[in-house]
Design a protein around this motif. Structure first.
Motif, short mmCIF file in Angstrom:
data_model
loop_
_atom_site.label_atom_id
_atom_site.label_comp_id
_atom_site.label_asym_id
_atom_site.label_seq_id
_atom_site.Cartn_x
_atom_site.Cartn_y
_atom_site.Cartn_z
N VAL A 278 59.10 86.11 -11.74
CA VAL A 278 59.09 86.14 -13.21
C VAL A 278 57.75 86.64 -13.72
O VAL A 278 57.70 87.49 -14.63
CB VAL A 278 59.40 84.74 -13.77
CG1 VAL A 278 59.31 84.74 -15.29
CG2 VAL A 278 60.77 84.27 -13.31
N TRP A 279 56.67 86.13 -13.15
CA TRP A 279 55.34 86.60 -13.56
C TRP A 279 55.15 88.08 -13.27
O TRP A 279 54.50 88.80 -14.03
CB TRP A 279 54.26 85.77 -12.86
CG TRP A 279 54.02 84.45 -13.48
CD1 TRP A 279 54.30 83.22 -12.98
CD2 TRP A 279 53.46 84.22 -14.78
NE1 TRP A 279 53.96 82.24 -13.86
CE2 TRP A 279 53.43 82.82 -14.99
CE3 TRP A 279 52.97 85.05 -15.78
CZ2 TRP A 279 52.93 82.24 -16.15
CZ3 TRP A 279 52.48 84.48 -16.95
CH2 TRP A 279 52.46 83.10 -17.13
N LEU A 281 57.47 90.38 -13.33
CA LEU A 281 58.18 91.11 -14.39
C LEU A 281 57.34 91.14 -15.67
O LEU A 281 57.18 92.19 -16.30
CB LEU A 281 59.53 90.46 -14.65
CG LEU A 281 60.30 90.99 -15.86
CD1 LEU A 281 60.69 92.45 -15.65
CD2 LEU A 281 61.55 90.14 -16.13
#
Length: 364
Positions: A278-279, A281
């Motif tokens: 997620v980070w 992205l």
């Protein structure tokens, strides 16, 4: 489609930083009579730093202080430097850490022993490479009292002297101000929104003891974040303030030191199997992807927004402006550190620092 995504991902930290820069307050005032701030310094192989750290700490004004240094098995001249200074100033005490017990990390153990030996109403933990402003201890204690805070912390002004530092250190303020809602202010009460910089943390003694102090997270490497979260879980208020006027710090001497320093804490932060994709992205999509999509107008807009965001954060933190053009490389290096930490963990390789090896706990 991709350029619109890149613009949206660039707008996210821009809007967050705009709000956080307005919200980020300053510690001010003088503490009530009777306050005693214990300035606590864990030190292992800090001969190059400890003398100037002590000079600044002992020059504190506006509040009664004591300064305690815990020599944690130094292999250099650190204890001798402190002992000579302590012989001339009764406010300074040199302590020696007992052997590191199983299950503890070095700095956390040293901080726990410092807290036990301290006499203060407030405990101000600093690293040996931190230089306090003369009124920093007084302002932080006064802010804690005025706002009913268990913990007050801030990111010191980062002194950056080499290209390697410029590629790594600015990521601290970028993440704090660009991606944390509320930037750690007290109104963000949830423990997941807690933040702290381990270089500069003042905690009220009663609150610290009520949550078990450092012993409650003896296995952690990211001590500041763990303390702030534990206090919030215990029902206490914690707050991040503007740290640049309170202290300055040169964390590392170059790229290699910075890489290893950030690597040791990564598994307790972003570098988790669920969190890191997620980070990646968010960071790569907002700060790196626009370069691949030029000359799209939306991609160009994303880059302009990204650089304006970084410039605002850099200037507020009083970091050198020459680091701003390095921004895409800074983000790329930050992600490389995180992925390296995750890969090392998967292979069972411990994090190492100052001659010790640790198997850090997974990020919380």
């Amino acid at each position: 489609m991709m350029d619109a995504l890149a613009l949206a991902l660039a707008m996210f930290p821009a809007s967050m930083a705009a709000a956080n820069l307005c919200l980020l307050g300053r510690a001010a005032g003088r503490p009530a009579p009777g306050a005693l701030v214990s300035i606590l310094i864990p030190a292992r192989d800090e001969a190059a730093n400890i003398a100037t750290c002590l000079d600044a700490a002992l020059a504190s004004t506006g509040v009664e202080i004591e300064v305690l240094v815990m020599d944690d098995g130094s292999r250099d001249a650190t204890p001798g430097i402190v002992a000579r200074r302590a012989a001339t100033d009764p406010r300074l005490r040199l302590l020696h850490a007992p052997p590191l017990p199983p299950g503890w990390t070095g700095k956390v153990h040293a901080c726990a022993r410092l807290a036990e030996a301290a006499r203060g109403t407030h405990l101000l933990f600093i690293d040996a490479d931190v230089r306090l402003a003369p009124d920093a201890a007084a302002r932080m204690a006064a802010h804690a009292q005025a706002e009913n805070l268990a913990l007050v912390t801030g990111v010191p002004r980062q002194r950056i002297a080499t290209l390697g530092e410029g590629l790594t250190v600015p990521a601290i303020n970028l993440m704090m101000l660009g991606y944390l809602p509320g930037a750690g202010r007290a109104f963000t009460q949830h423990p997941a929104m807690a933040a702290a910089c381990g270089q500069l943390i003042l905690v009220e003694r009663g609150a610290y003891e009520s949550v078990g102090g450092h012993a409650a997270f003896r296995h952690r490497l990211h001590d500041g974040l763990a303390l702030a979260r534990n206090l919030r879980i215990g029902g206490h208020r914690t707050e991040v303030v503007d740290g640049a006027p309170l202290a300055d710090c040169r964390m590392y001497g170059g790229f290699g030191e910075a890489w290893n320093g950030f690597l040791k804490n990564a598994r307790e932060g972003m570098a988790t199997p669920i969190g890191l994709p997620v980070w990646t992205l968010l960071l790569a999509g907002g700060h790196l992807l626009p370069w691949l999509l030029l000359p799209s107008p939306l991609a160009a807009a994303a880059l302009i927004i990204t650089y304006l965001t970084r410039a605002a954060i850099t200037w507020r933190g009083r970091e050198p402006s020459w680091t701003i053009p390095l921004h895409p490389a800074t983000v790329a290096v930050a992600l490389a550190i995180q992925w390296t930490a995750l890969a090392r963990s998967a292979l069972g390789r411990p994090a190492g620092w100052k001659g010790r090896a640790y198997r850090a706990a997974d990020g919380a």
